[in-house]
Enzyme design. Structure first.
Site, PDB file in Angstrom:
ATOM      1  N   HIS A 108       5.515   2.815  -0.775  1.00 17.43           N
ATOM      2  CA  HIS A 108       6.985   4.912  -0.888  1.00 17.43           C
ATOM      3  C   HIS A 108       6.719   5.196  -1.833  1.00 17.43           C
ATOM      4  O   HIS A 108       6.491   6.416  -1.393  1.00 17.43           O
ATOM      5  CB  HIS A 108       8.058   4.245  -1.564  1.00 17.43           C
ATOM      6  CG  HIS A 108       9.138   3.262  -1.494  1.00 17.43           C
ATOM      7  ND1 HIS A 108       9.999   2.176  -2.690  1.00 17.43           N
ATOM      8  CD2 HIS A 108       8.848   2.767   0.033  1.00 17.43           C
ATOM      9  CE1 HIS A 108      10.839   1.591  -1.268  1.00 17.43           C
ATOM     10  NE2 HIS A 108      10.310   1.605   0.075  1.00 17.43           N
TER      11      HIS A 108
ATOM     12  N   HIS B 270       9.342  -4.620  -2.335  1.00 17.17           N
ATOM     13  CA  HIS B 270       8.247  -4.597  -3.021  1.00 17.17           C
ATOM     14  C   HIS B 270       7.722  -2.656  -2.751  1.00 17.17           C
ATOM     15  O   HIS B 270       6.860  -2.627  -2.135  1.00 17.17           O
ATOM     16  CB  HIS B 270       7.374  -5.483  -2.112  1.00 17.17           C
ATOM     17  CG  HIS B 270       7.369  -6.428  -1.988  1.00 17.17           C
ATOM     18  ND1 HIS B 270       7.051  -7.358  -2.839  1.00 17.17           N
ATOM     19  CD2 HIS B 270       7.992  -7.370  -1.849  1.00 17.17           C
ATOM     20  CE1 HIS B 270       7.302  -8.867  -2.120  1.00 17.17           C
ATOM     21  NE2 HIS B 270       8.208  -9.267  -1.718  1.00 17.17           N
ATOM     22  N   CYS B 271       9.038  -1.862  -2.844  1.00 15.97           N
ATOM     23  CA  CYS B 271       8.272  -0.441  -2.623  1.00 15.97           C
ATOM     24  C   CYS B 271       8.350  -0.322  -1.630  1.00 15.97           C
ATOM     25  O   CYS B 271       6.987   0.508  -1.364  1.00 15.97           O
ATOM     26  CB  CYS B 271       7.556  -0.369  -3.734  1.00 15.97           C
ATOM     27  SG  CYS B 271       8.642  -0.301  -5.400  1.00 15.97           S
ATOM     28  N   SER B 272       8.313  -1.087   0.032  1.00 14.40           N
ATOM     29  CA  SER B 272       7.870  -0.759   1.213  1.00 14.40           C
ATOM     30  C   SER B 272       9.361  -1.011   2.719  1.00 14.40           C
ATOM     31  O   SER B 272       8.650  -1.906   2.877  1.00 14.40           O
ATOM     32  CB  SER B 272       7.163  -1.802   1.583  1.00 14.40           C
ATOM     33  OG  SER B 272       5.948  -0.961   0.559  1.00 14.40           O
TER      34      SER B 272
END
Length: 410
Positions: free
Chosen positions: A124, A364-366
């Protein structure tokens, strides 16, 4: 291979700790790596005996702290083979480094009608700053798609990048999939055809492989200290000198000015200090310098070779677990993403923690990667220079216990 794993493990005090009455098995290194004793000790010495403001005072402590900070800037420049120390900017971490580029270079050189290209496998931190910029500047963002293998569909680059593309932003190593993108090859292909700037998110690469920014020929490269056995709250933005000179300051304050006048205006400092407003995280910089020394002492190529062998061992073991889904066939660094069929990743992570095993779960910030694989979350293990086969064996043993327990509720 003569790899001193026992000596290395003894350098990391946290590896002797117990979690829930079990030895710690730390396999969350992609989130944050642990610190060796030399880094911990260096930070303590600085804070207890050397602390002072930098670039301000004429007294001995201040002059020494300033020299230490600038020596470490030089050390980092050599570590990634930058042409000049002035190409190294200290930031809080990868996220701030990317935001700095978006808010300075992006605001200055991207205009209506241009476009930005990023990939579908970005964290992100390498998506949201460009989305914010695109909203302000009224420009489009285009995306290089993923393949089911976990690789980027590089064949689509020619269809997506065009003469209106101003910057291409790409992760060196995916923080979920473990895919190492062929950065040098991709950049050469792009720059042979277009005048485009390239930013690389190096957060997941810096601790695992030799980085040579001149050979790669990227325009910007960013990484965080805590990913390479150093402190949190410190990172590095590398930028080509000719670009940094054209970029305006992002934040205003002390340290980034030459002269401040209420009526005739302010003149700004030279690079890199122009981008380092306020008091820096000196303790973090000192710790980062020591962590890089430690990595150089072991040898980054030796570390890479060892980790490659270890991740292959882990992959062979994990593939033998029934009803497991691995989300990338292109695992070539330090990361394995997986899910147990019928089990939520959160439950797996919570139960593994009961056995002292630390992994990462969630998106996972994705989130775009989650959407691509049509899941809400994944489990992820990630190794480091101090991980060993016993870590993998204990993880597998614990995972089988967790799977057996959760099966009762399916």
């Amino acid at each position: 291979m003569n790899y001193p794993i026992k000596e290395i493990r003894s350098d990391f005090p946290i590896l002797s700790e117990k979690i829930n009455n079990s030895p710690l098995i730390y396999l969350d290194n992609a989130a944050s790596s642990q610190k060796p004793k030399c880094v911990l000790q260096r930070e303590i010495i600085y804070s207890s005996k050397e602390h002072s403001a930098v670039h301000r005072g004429i007294h001995t402590l201040s002059k020494n702290a300033t020299k230490n900070m600038e020596d470490i800037r030089s050390k980092i420049a050599k570590f990634i083979n930058a042409k000049s120390d002035s190409e190294i900017i200290f930031v809080k971490g990868t996220t701030e480094g990317i935001n700095l580029v978006a808010n300075t270079w992006g605001e200055t050189f991207i205009k209506k009608g241009d476009n930005i290209v990023i990939t579908q496998m970005e964290h992100h931190a390498n998506i949201v700053p460009w989305q914010l910029l695109s909203m302000r500047k009224k420009v489009d963002i285009k995306y290089i798609p993923l393949l089911p293998s976990g690789k980027l569909d590089i064949c689509k680059i020619d269809d997506i990048i065009n003469n209106n593309t101003r910057i291409f932003c790409i992760t060196h190593v995916s923080n979920i999939l473990g895919t190492c993108n062929l950065i040098e090859k991709i950049i050469k292909k792009i720059k042979n055809n277009y005048d485009i700037k390239v930013l690389i998110d190096g957060a997941q690469a810096i601790m695992h492989m030799k980085i040579d920014v001149q050979k790669i020929d990227c325009d910007f490269y960013v990484f965080s200290g805590h990913k390479i056995y150093g402190p949190s709250g410190i990172g590095v933005l590398y930028g080509k000198k000719k670009l940094l000179k054209k970029m305006p300051p992002w934040e205003g304050g002390g340290g980034m000015i030459k002269k401040v006048c209420l009526f005739s205006g302010t003149t700004f400092n030279e690079i890199p200090w122009r981008f380092e407003a306020g008091s820096p995280n000196i303790s973090g910089i000192i710790g980062l310098g020591k962590s890089i020394e430690y990595v150089k002492k072991i040898g980054i190529k030796k570390i890479q070779k060892y980790e490659k062998k270890l991740i292959k061992y882990a992959l062979l073991k994990i593939k033998n677990i029934p009803n497991i889904k691995i989300y990338s066939s292109e695992i070539n660094t330090s990361i394995i993403p997986f899910n147990l069929k019928g089990c939520h990743s959160y439950d797996v992570g919570i139960l593994l923690d009961k056995y002292g095993v630390a992994i990462r779960t969630g998106h996972h910030c994705s989130m775009p990667i989650m959407n691509f694989f049509k899941v809400h979350s994944m489990c992820r293990i990630s190794v480091a220079m101090y991980s060993d086969e016993s870590d993998i064996d204990n993880f597998i043993k614990s995972l089988l216990k967790v799977q057996k327990f959760l099966r009762r509720f399916n």
